[in-house]
Design an enzyme around this catalytic site. Structure first.
Site, short mmCIF file in Angstrom:
data_model
loop_
_atom_site.label_atom_id
_atom_site.label_comp_id
_atom_site.label_asym_id
_atom_site.label_seq_id
_atom_site.Cartn_x
_atom_site.Cartn_y
_atom_site.Cartn_z
N LYS A 1 35.19 26.09 29.46
CA LYS A 1 34.97 27.37 30.18
C LYS A 1 36.12 27.58 31.11
O LYS A 1 36.21 26.84 32.07
CB LYS A 1 33.55 27.22 31.23
CG LYS A 1 33.03 28.45 31.49
CD LYS A 1 32.51 28.57 33.02
CE LYS A 1 33.56 28.93 34.16
NZ LYS A 1 34.13 29.72 34.35
N GLY B 1 40.45 22.09 39.82
CA GLY B 1 40.56 23.35 40.73
C GLY B 1 40.07 22.80 42.02
O GLY B 1 40.75 22.04 42.59
N GLY C 1 34.70 20.64 42.70
CA GLY C 1 34.93 19.50 42.04
C GLY C 1 33.92 18.48 42.42
O GLY C 1 33.26 17.80 41.69
N GLU D 1 41.13 16.96 38.79
CA GLU D 1 42.62 17.33 39.53
C GLU D 1 42.15 18.45 40.31
O GLU D 1 41.93 19.50 39.99
CB GLU D 1 43.44 17.62 38.24
CG GLU D 1 44.91 17.84 38.55
CD GLU D 1 45.29 18.93 39.22
OE1 GLU D 1 45.13 19.08 40.50
OE2 GLU D 1 45.80 19.79 38.36
N CYS E 1 48.55 23.75 41.70
CA CYS E 1 47.82 22.53 42.44
C CYS E 1 49.05 21.59 42.90
O CYS E 1 48.96 21.15 44.06
CB CYS E 1 47.33 21.85 41.34
SG CYS E 1 47.88 21.89 39.59
N GLU F 1 44.99 22.94 51.60
CA GLU F 1 45.61 23.85 50.70
C GLU F 1 45.54 25.19 50.72
O GLU F 1 44.43 25.80 50.76
CB GLU F 1 45.08 23.49 49.28
CG GLU F 1 45.72 23.93 48.02
CD GLU F 1 45.23 23.30 46.75
OE1 GLU F 1 43.89 23.45 46.42
OE2 GLU F 1 46.00 22.93 46.02
P1 NAI Z 1 37.12 27.00 41.94
O1 NAI Z 1 37.37 25.39 41.93
O2 NAI Z 1 35.88 27.30 42.33
O3 NAI Z 1 37.34 27.48 40.14
C1 NAI Z 1 38.00 26.68 39.22
C2 NAI Z 1 36.94 26.81 37.98
O4 NAI Z 1 35.49 26.20 38.24
C3 NAI Z 1 36.59 28.24 37.42
O5 NAI Z 1 36.75 28.11 36.12
C4 NAI Z 1 35.29 28.37 38.14
O6 NAI Z 1 34.56 29.12 37.14
C5 NAI Z 1 34.64 26.98 38.10
N1 NAI Z 1 33.52 26.72 38.89
C6 NAI Z 1 33.15 27.30 40.12
N2 NAI Z 1 32.11 26.86 40.64
C7 NAI Z 1 31.58 26.14 39.63
C8 NAI Z 1 30.36 25.32 39.74
N3 NAI Z 1 29.67 25.12 40.75
N4 NAI Z 1 30.31 24.47 38.80
C9 NAI Z 1 31.05 24.58 37.46
N5 NAI Z 1 31.99 25.34 37.89
C10 NAI Z 1 32.35 25.98 38.57
O7 NAI Z 1 38.27 27.79 42.57
P2 NAI Z 1 38.26 29.30 43.08
O8 NAI Z 1 37.12 29.51 43.92
O9 NAI Z 1 38.56 30.03 42.20
O10 NAI Z 1 39.65 29.14 44.18
C11 NAI Z 1 39.58 28.59 45.60
C12 NAI Z 1 40.48 27.60 45.99
O11 NAI Z 1 40.34 26.62 44.99
C13 NAI Z 1 41.85 28.09 45.83
O12 NAI Z 1 42.14 28.87 46.76
C14 NAI Z 1 42.65 26.65 45.61
O13 NAI Z 1 43.05 26.12 46.94
C15 NAI Z 1 41.92 25.99 44.96
N6 NAI Z 1 42.17 25.90 43.53
C16 NAI Z 1 42.87 24.95 43.16
C17 NAI Z 1 43.37 24.92 41.67
C18 NAI Z 1 44.52 23.77 41.43
O14 NAI Z 1 45.00 23.88 40.27
N7 NAI Z 1 44.18 22.56 42.02
C19 NAI Z 1 43.01 25.81 40.84
C20 NAI Z 1 42.38 26.86 41.22
C21 NAI Z 1 41.78 26.97 42.79
#
Ligand code: NAI
Ligand code: MG
Length: 491
Positions: A185, A238, A243, A260, A294, A393
């Site tokens: 996804k 993410g 996580g 991660e 990240c 972050e």
């Molecule tokens: P997020 O961690 O919520 O999104 C990443 C993925 O998780 C997307 O595919 C999203 O659809 C999915 N997701 C979201 N909620 C979920 C749930 N409850 N169950 C399963 N999947 C779910 O990140 P978001 O809200 O887009 O960004 C917020 C912050 O997260 C950023 O400002 C950054 O600090 C961090 N982030 C870190 C990343 C990394 O590479 N370590 C990548 C993206 C965001």
């Protein structure tokens, strides 16, 4: 052929998700607009999947794993599929790079770099597929004991929007090399290239149902996927908060996970370092991909005797940085979304209010559309290590600079957050290089360099809040499989 953008409806190309080898709509027929961050305008749409769609994708992956031709393929044959996928990525490099840049707003050259890394993932794991094997273990008299490395089964990959192609491919490369099947996804903000890769995987010879992509929101499709009892293993990149939610969902079924979760990665600059060599690397590590990385080097720790000199040199470089549309290929593109821009701007405002000094700001190109999500880079100096901007972050082009007194102080500050993903150490003193590399709590340590992105061969992952499990390199093949011990009693 670029099939997924060919069904334009009223100017908006309708991309399809891929389940069991077929391009399908979400059952409920709902869609999400796909926006280009450079101008904030929609240019396509993706299906908005829910529980039923996730269930269909997991069933397709289950069937492919249990009884499909995939289940009978040799490791060498799986490797060949991956290698062919890598060649197809290479053949479609321009198309993929352009699509990735448009969907995420990343500068054109970053889109091309991401495609090159994507190709390398399939090349590396294509070659690795038949080079992982078990052991024989000296055991009791009259017995022979051996280990087999077996796939988990159906692997769910939940992918973020910052490096959609690369992160998808590091997951897919390792999972498929070991014989798992996949339901991926991608993020709602950047799903187009994942769909394209799954289409190319069919062309490369992966049997239908091996590589499925469902699109939709995290709280809908993502949540349903991580909680699905038909999933055997979950891998996620993410935010730490998401996580936690995914681990809790997977825990209901007691499934294994790889997490991660980003970082607050430090670069430590000692007074004896080659500062001229360090400067462009320090800047790039926080501005590449707009700081939405990240492994971004978001903290720079400088030994006090050279602190003013390094601060001034970084300020000079930061003030020249320009953000603009992806196709203008400037220092930075826009951020991914209005929400992300708000989040970054909020953290910068809070840091200023808390008393952090702005040493320099970059700019936004005057021709950049006002509707795009641009954010000018910010360099903060003499930051208090306890401040939010030094602990959390930001995921934007925001660098926090601190002085330190000696080696022990540097290590204490470097390890002074909840994260532990990557670290950089800049010094010519060989003994110190080894000491600090060992004491810094990070999954990767770079000495006189900093390797954000790429590094397909290098195991990668975090300590503490940065997550657990390892991706990339051969290590990922162990995460994507389980050991089975077989004992023969032959008397
Ligand atoms: P997020 O961690 O919520 O999104 C990443 C993925 O998780 C997307 O595919 C999203 O659809 C999915 N997701 C979201 N909620 C979920 C749930 N409850 N169950 C399963 N999947 C779910 O990140 P978001 O809200 O887009 O960004 C917020 C912050 O997260 C950023 O400002 C950054 O600090 C961090 N982030 C870190 C990343 C990394 O590479 N370590 C990548 C993206 C965001
Ligand atoms: Mg987008």
């Amino acid at each position: 052929m670029n099939t997924h953008l060919s069904t334009a409806e009223g100017g908006v190309a309708a991309a399809m998700q891929l389940i069991g080898g077929a391009s399908v709509e979400a059952r409920a027929g709902r869609r999400i607009e796909v926006v280009c961050p450079s101008d904030g305008l929609p240019f396509a749409s993706i299906p908005r999947s829910g529980d039923e769609d996730v269930d269909a994708a997991v069933r397709a992956a289950r069937q492919a794993f249990d009884t499909g031709p995939w289940s009978r393929m040799t490791a060498a044959e799986r490797g060949r599929c991956l290698t062919r996928l890598g060649l197809l990525v290479e053949r479609h490099a321009d198309e993929l790079a352009a699509l990735e840049s448009r969907d995420t707003g990343k500068p054109a050259r970053q889109g091309r770099a991401d495609v090159a890394a994507t190709m390398r993932y399939y090349e590396f794991y294509g070659g690795a597929a038949d080079k992982i094997h078990g052991d024989t273990i000296p055991f009791l008299d009259g017995y022979t004991a051996l280990t087999l490395r077996e796939p988990h089964g159906v692997v769910a990959g939940i992918i973020p929007w910052n490096y959609p192609l690369q992160i998808l491919s590091r997951v897919a490369g390792a999972a498929l090399a070991m014989g798992n099947t996949l339901v991926v996804k991608p993020a709602e903000d950047a799903s187009l290239t994942a769909i394209r890769i799954a289409e190319l995987a069919l062309e490369a010879g992966f049997p239908p149902g091996v590589f499925n992509v469902i699109t939709g929101y995290g709280r809908e499709a993502g949540a349903a996927l991580s909680a699905h009892p038909g999933v055997d293993y979950v891998t996620f990149t993410g935010s730490p908060l998401t996580g936690t939610a995914i681990q809790q969902a997977a825990a209901v079924n007691n499934r294994g996970v790889t997490m991660e979760l980003g970082g607050k990665s430090p670069q430590i600059v000692f007074a004896d370092a080659d500062i001229e060599a360090a400067l462009p690397v320090l800047v790039n590590a926080i501005t590449q991909n707009g700081g939405q990385t990240c492994s971004a080097g978001s903290r720079v720790l400088v030994e006090r005797p050279v602190y003013e000199k390094v601060a001034a040199a970084l300020a000079a470089r930061f003030s020249k940085l320009v953000a603009g549309p992806h196709d203008a290929d400037l220092d930075l593109g826009p951020l991914i979304s209005a929400k992300q821009k708000e989040r970054v701007a909020g953290m910068v405002a809070a840091a200023e209010e808390a008393g952090a000094a702005v040493l320099a700001r970059g700019s936004i190109h005057p021709d950049a559309p006002a509707s795009g999500y641009y954010f000018a880079p910010v360099l903060f100096g003499s930051v208090d290590p306890g401040m939010a901007v030094a602990q959390q972050e930001v995921f934007g082009p925001v660098l926090a600079l601190f002085p330190f007194d000696d080696e022990a102080d540097a290590v204490r500050l470097a390890n002074g957050t909840e994260f532990g993903l990557v670290a950089g150490v800049w010094t010519k003193d060989g003994a110190r290089q080894h000491r600090v590399a060992k004491k810094v709590r990070a999954g990767q340590v770079f000495v006189n360099g900093y390797g954000a992105g790429g590094g397909i061969e290098l195991p990668f992952g975090g300590f503490r809040k940065s997550g657990h499990g390892r991706e990339k390199g051969f290590e990922a093949l162990y995460d994507m499989s389980a050991t089975k011990t077989v004992v023969f009693n032959h008397g």
